[in-house]
Design a protein around this motif. Structure first.
Motif, PDB file in Angstrom:
ATOM      1  N   UNK A   1     -17.031   7.155  24.028  1.00  0.00           N
ATOM      2  CA  UNK A   1     -15.739   6.888  23.417  1.00  0.00           C
ATOM      3  C   UNK A   1     -15.307   5.458  23.718  1.00  0.00           C
ATOM      4  N   UNK A   2     -14.601   4.815  22.784  1.00  0.00           N
ATOM      5  CA  UNK A   2     -14.112   3.445  23.021  1.00  0.00           C
ATOM      6  C   UNK A   2     -13.265   3.371  24.282  1.00  0.00           C
ATOM      7  N   UNK A   3     -13.432   2.304  25.043  1.00  0.00           N
ATOM      8  CA  UNK A   3     -12.679   2.092  26.274  1.00  0.00           C
ATOM      9  C   UNK A   3     -13.294   2.752  27.492  1.00  0.00           C
ATOM     10  N   UNK A   4     -14.245   3.634  27.300  1.00  0.00           N
ATOM     11  CA  UNK A   4     -14.874   4.343  28.419  1.00  0.00           C
ATOM     12  C   UNK A   4     -15.813   3.401  29.169  1.00  0.00           C
ATOM     13  N   UNK A   5     -15.727   3.386  30.508  1.00  0.00           N
ATOM     14  CA  UNK A   5     -16.661   2.531  31.260  1.00  0.00           C
ATOM     15  C   UNK A   5     -18.078   3.092  31.199  1.00  0.00           C
ATOM     16  N   UNK A   6     -19.050   2.185  31.099  1.00  0.00           N
ATOM     17  CA  UNK A   6     -20.456   2.569  31.051  1.00  0.00           C
ATOM     18  C   UNK A   6     -21.273   1.574  31.867  1.00  0.00           C
ATOM     19  N   UNK A   7     -22.430   2.028  32.335  1.00  0.00           N
ATOM     20  CA  UNK A   7     -23.389   1.120  32.968  1.00  0.00           C
ATOM     21  C   UNK A   7     -24.227   0.474  31.878  1.00  0.00           C
TER      22      UNK A   7
ATOM     23  N   UNK B   1     -17.426  -1.684  29.081  1.00  0.00           N
ATOM     24  CA  UNK B   1     -16.692  -0.618  28.404  1.00  0.00           C
ATOM     25  C   UNK B   1     -17.024  -0.680  26.922  1.00  0.00           C
ATOM     26  N   UNK B   2     -16.969   0.470  26.289  1.00  0.00           N
ATOM     27  CA  UNK B   2     -17.302   0.590  24.875  1.00  0.00           C
ATOM     28  C   UNK B   2     -16.180  -0.007  24.044  1.00  0.00           C
ATOM     29  N   UNK B   3     -16.564  -0.862  23.099  1.00  0.00           N
ATOM     30  CA  UNK B   3     -15.594  -1.458  22.175  1.00  0.00           C
ATOM     31  C   UNK B   3     -15.635  -0.732  20.848  1.00  0.00           C
ATOM     32  N   UNK B   4     -14.590  -0.915  20.070  1.00  0.00           N
ATOM     33  CA  UNK B   4     -14.579  -0.424  18.691  1.00  0.00           C
ATOM     34  C   UNK B   4     -14.222   1.031  18.581  1.00  0.00           C
ATOM     35  N   UNK B   5     -14.660   1.641  17.506  1.00  0.00           N
ATOM     36  CA  UNK B   5     -14.338   3.030  17.228  1.00  0.00           C
ATOM     37  C   UNK B   5     -13.247   3.119  16.182  1.00  0.00           C
ATOM     38  N   UNK B   6     -13.046   4.294  15.686  1.00  0.00           N
ATOM     39  CA  UNK B   6     -12.017   4.500  14.664  1.00  0.00           C
ATOM     40  C   UNK B   6     -10.639   4.475  15.306  1.00  0.00           C
ATOM     41  N   UNK B   7      -9.695   3.658  14.812  1.00  0.00           N
ATOM     42  CA  UNK B   7      -8.374   3.571  15.419  1.00  0.00           C
ATOM     43  C   UNK B   7      -7.595   4.876  15.343  1.00  0.00           C
TER      44      UNK B   7
END
Length: 161
Positions: A65-71, A47-53
């Motif tokens: 987007x942060x939190x989105x699952x990815x391969x 899953x994507x980490x980080x991003x603007x809070x």
């Protein structure tokens, strides 16, 4: 003590092998021939980490987007030689692409240096030059195909939500 041996086939196929060249000395003790390379795709879910809070659901164009699952693509890479395996490890897909770039960049420098030396009057062994040309032509075709596949994958990512 001088060693008298031949440098032989590097391609693994007899019909494509240049003539053996007799060399003297201990130089060949440090030569390794890679007989085969193998790559296998490995996929993991992350899953994507980080991003603007303040904007967790919005990501810059082309990014997830942060939190989105990815391969996450990895490549198991093995180089087989006289010592089995000569190299075996798992690398990220982008690291393998970089490795191919780095190898071809270094090979280009070696070819430029060889060109400079051969202008001095002693030509390199013609069979090895012809075989090297053939392998580089095939490599460029395969690299172009891989680039087209990556462009297709990249284009589909830009259209996905």
């Amino acid at each position: 003590m001088a060693d008298d041996r031949s440098v032989g086939n590097t391609s693994g196929t007899e019909e494509r092998s240049p003539d053996a060249v007799r060399m003297y000395g201990d130089f060949l003790d440090n030569v390794t021939v890679v007989k085969n390379s193998l790559m296998s795709l490995l996929l993991a879910v992350g899953s994507i980490e980080g991003g603007a809070p303040d904007q967790p659901d919005k990501a810059p164009t082309g990014e997830s987007a942060p939190g989105r699952p990815v391969l996450v693509p990895f490549v198991e890479m093995k180089l087989e030689g006289e010592q089995e395996p000569y190299f075996a490890n798992v690398l990220t897909l982008d690291n393998v692409a970089y490795l191919i770039y780095d190898l071809t960049q270094d090979f280009k420098v070696v070819c430029e240096q060889l060109l400079t030396v051969t202008r001095g009057g002693m030509p390199p062994e013609a069979g090895r030059i012809e075989l090297s040309k053939e392998w580089m032509k095939l490599a460029s075709e395969q690299a172009a195909d891989a680039f087209r596949d990556l462009e297709t994958i990249s284009s589909s990512l830009e259209r996905s939500p």
